[in-house]
Scaffold this motif. Sequence first.
Motif, short mmCIF file in Angstrom:
data_model
loop_
_atom_site.label_atom_id
_atom_site.label_comp_id
_atom_site.label_asym_id
_atom_site.label_seq_id
_atom_site.Cartn_x
_atom_site.Cartn_y
_atom_site.Cartn_z
N GLY A 93 0.80 -1.22 0.00
CA GLY A 93 0.00 0.00 0.00
C GLY A 93 0.83 1.27 0.00
N ALA A 94 2.11 1.16 0.35
CA ALA A 94 2.96 2.35 0.45
C ALA A 94 3.06 3.09 -0.89
N ASN B 203 -0.56 4.66 1.31
CA ASN B 203 -1.44 4.00 2.25
C ASN B 203 -0.75 2.77 2.83
N GLY B 204 0.33 2.98 3.60
CA GLY B 204 0.97 1.82 4.19
C GLY B 204 2.28 2.11 4.89
N ARG B 205 2.93 1.02 5.27
CA ARG B 205 4.22 1.07 5.97
C ARG B 205 5.32 1.37 4.96
N LEU B 206 6.19 2.32 5.31
CA LEU B 206 7.35 2.61 4.48
C LEU B 206 8.56 1.82 4.97
N LEU B 207 8.71 1.74 6.29
CA LEU B 207 9.83 1.02 6.89
C LEU B 207 9.46 0.67 8.31
N GLY B 208 9.83 -0.51 8.73
CA GLY B 208 9.57 -0.92 10.10
C GLY B 208 10.79 -1.56 10.73
N VAL B 209 10.99 -1.32 12.00
CA VAL B 209 12.04 -1.95 12.79
C VAL B 209 11.36 -2.45 14.05
N ARG B 210 11.50 -3.75 14.33
CA ARG B 210 10.82 -4.28 15.51
C ARG B 210 11.67 -5.34 16.17
N TRP B 211 11.35 -5.58 17.44
CA TRP B 211 12.02 -6.61 18.22
C TRP B 211 11.35 -7.93 17.88
N LYS B 212 12.12 -8.91 17.40
CA LYS B 212 11.55 -10.20 17.00
C LYS B 212 10.82 -10.85 18.17
N ARG C 73 7.91 2.31 13.31
CA ARG C 73 7.54 2.25 11.90
C ARG C 73 7.43 3.66 11.34
N LEU C 74 7.82 3.79 10.10
CA LEU C 74 7.56 5.00 9.35
C LEU C 74 6.40 4.66 8.43
N ASP C 75 5.27 5.33 8.63
CA ASP C 75 4.04 5.03 7.90
C ASP C 75 3.55 6.24 7.13
N LEU C 76 2.85 5.96 6.07
CA LEU C 76 2.14 6.99 5.31
C LEU C 76 0.74 6.45 5.05
N VAL D 155 3.78 12.76 14.35
CA VAL D 155 3.42 13.23 13.01
C VAL D 155 4.60 14.00 12.43
N LEU D 156 5.03 13.58 11.25
CA LEU D 156 6.13 14.26 10.57
C LEU D 156 5.62 15.27 9.55
N PHE D 157 4.49 14.92 8.92
CA PHE D 157 3.90 15.83 7.95
C PHE D 157 2.40 15.64 7.96
N ASP D 158 1.68 16.70 8.24
CA ASP D 158 0.23 16.69 8.25
C ASP D 158 -0.24 17.73 7.24
#
Length: 175
Positions: free
Chosen positions: A20-21, A25-34, A41-44, A71-74
């Motif tokens: 969806g990115a 409409n979706g995740r751009l990048l995610g970093v998570r603990w397994k 997450r960086l989402d749009l 919010v980075l950009f609204d």
Amino acid sequence: MASGVKNAWKNISFDGPSPGAAHANGRLLGVRWKGGQWGARLDLHPINSGNIPILHINIGPLGRGEANHIVLFDPPLVWKERLMSNEKVVLKLREALLDLMEREPGKKEDLPEWYEMAGNVKNLISIECGDLNVPHFLWHYLDDADIRLKDARYAGMQNAQIKEFIENLKVTSKM
């Protein structure tokens, strides 16, 4: 010290853009603990049920969909939240989510078809009837099928939330 860093690195998972990115409409990048809920997450995608994509960072317990949002950009547009008062749309959304749950991908090859169906749900939520008042975790569920394939605990959390949401849609639609 070096072994601690090496161990931490093994337990971090990086997730690239969701399908969806490309359509804002979706995740751009995610970093998570397994094996856990915590991540960033960086989402749009829309926040708070609006239909205007907002560039933002989610940080905290991602599985609950209630992580802290930065919010980075609204966009300078303001939208009104609408309640899901149209019973026909609520029933259509419920049916589409049940269908998605029944077709949860079991292997990587199943993802494109599932994400296409998820895109139709996103359109129903944000375009067909304006902005519906849906919880933020729903957007994450629609973007995270690839993560659920890799992480059974994360999958269990998201699927439980969606089941509860669907049940509430059923109750709401009977009003």
